[in-house]
Write a protein that holds these residues in place. Structure first.
Motif, PDB file in Angstrom:
ATOM      1  N   GLU A  20       0.814  -1.219   0.000  1.00 21.32           N
ATOM      2  CA  GLU A  20       0.000   0.000   0.000  1.00 21.32           C
ATOM      3  C   GLU A  20       0.846   1.266   0.000  1.00 21.32           C
ATOM      4  O   GLU A  20       0.326   2.353  -0.172  1.00 21.32           O
ATOM      5  N   LEU A  21       2.139   1.133   0.221  1.00 15.66           N
ATOM      6  CA  LEU A  21       3.030   2.291   0.239  1.00 15.66           C
ATOM      7  C   LEU A  21       3.636   2.479  -1.144  1.00 15.66           C
ATOM      8  O   LEU A  21       4.038   1.518  -1.790  1.00 15.66           O
ATOM      9  N   LEU A  66       7.027   9.517   0.305  1.00 16.52           N
ATOM     10  CA  LEU A  66       6.299   8.302   0.669  1.00 16.52           C
ATOM     11  C   LEU A  66       4.816   8.632   0.652  1.00 16.52           C
ATOM     12  O   LEU A  66       4.379   9.587   1.293  1.00 16.52           O
ATOM     13  N   ARG A  67       4.049   7.849  -0.113  1.00 16.33           N
ATOM     14  CA  ARG A  67       2.612   8.119  -0.254  1.00 16.33           C
ATOM     15  C   ARG A  67       1.823   6.889   0.207  1.00 16.33           C
ATOM     16  O   ARG A  67       2.218   5.749  -0.054  1.00 16.33           O
ATOM     17  N   TRP A  68       0.679   7.177   0.860  1.00 12.84           N
ATOM     18  CA  TRP A  68      -0.196   6.098   1.330  1.00 12.84           C
ATOM     19  C   TRP A  68      -1.626   6.563   1.183  1.00 12.84           C
ATOM     20  O   TRP A  68      -1.997   7.646   1.659  1.00 12.84           O
ATOM     21  N   ASN A  69      -2.460   5.761   0.542  1.00 10.87           N
ATOM     22  CA  ASN A  69      -3.857   6.109   0.329  1.00 10.87           C
ATOM     23  C   ASN A  69      -4.668   5.685   1.551  1.00 10.87           C
ATOM     24  O   ASN A  69      -4.950   4.503   1.743  1.00 10.87           O
ATOM     25  N   ALA A  95      -5.653  -1.597   5.753  1.00  8.72           N
ATOM     26  CA  ALA A  95      -4.900  -1.765   6.997  1.00  8.72           C
ATOM     27  C   ALA A  95      -5.672  -1.255   8.207  1.00  8.72           C
ATOM     28  O   ALA A  95      -5.442  -1.710   9.325  1.00  8.72           O
ATOM     29  N   LEU A  96      -6.577  -0.306   7.985  1.00  9.29           N
ATOM     30  CA  LEU A  96      -7.317   0.288   9.097  1.00  9.29           C
ATOM     31  C   LEU A  96      -8.762  -0.191   9.091  1.00  9.29           C
ATOM     32  O   LEU A  96      -9.407  -0.217   8.036  1.00  9.29           O
TER      33      LEU A  96
END
Length: 146
Positions: free
Chosen positions: A22-23, A47-50, A56-57
């Protein structure tokens, strides 16, 4: 706080881990003053995360994170940019730590509500005595009335 560059994922808090898939990373040349040996390597790290589509949450934490990070999100994506160190690996570790701390703060439970309490008897008496002293001081400033 985090296991920097661990192969399985980025630990956030407790059992919550962001999977590496996901990163997304982006590397570019760092800006800054010129000189010998400067900007010869891609040392700026993004570093990007959607957050919006992450698995993950859990849903309540995702909603809380998107609300608290709303000022930093662009189309639901959280971005962390680091170019402090010359070494790309060091910048990657810093970026991961920052992302992990941002997400951990965003998903933290809200603080417990504070209920107002009654002032203690002693504090009320001290306040009234102080007011009485101030009043006496101001009365003594007046001209005596004949």
């Amino acid at each position: 706080m985090t296991g920097a560059l661990s192969p399985d994922g980025l630990p956030i808090r407790g059992s919550i881990v962001i999977p590496r898939g996901e990163l997304s990373w982006r590397f570019s040349r760092s800006g800054g003053p010129g000189g010998q040996g400067v900007n010869t390597a891609d040392s700026r790290v993004e570093l990007r995360w959607n957050v919006a589509t992450s698995a993950a949450l859990p849903e309540p934490l995702r909603v809380r994170a998107t609300e608290r990070l709303s000022g930093r999100l662009v189309s639901g994506v959280l971005s962390v940019v680091v170019s402090e160190e010359r070494a790309q690996l060091a910048n990657r570790q810093i970026a991961e730590r920052r992302l992990a701390s941002l997400v951990a703060e965003a998903i933290a439970p809200p603080p417990a509500r504070r209920h107002p309490t009654k002032p203690s008897k002693g504090s009320v008496e001290r306040r009234i005595a102080s007011k009485r002293r101030t009043s006496d001081i101001k009365k003594n400033r007046q001209r005596p009335i004949d």
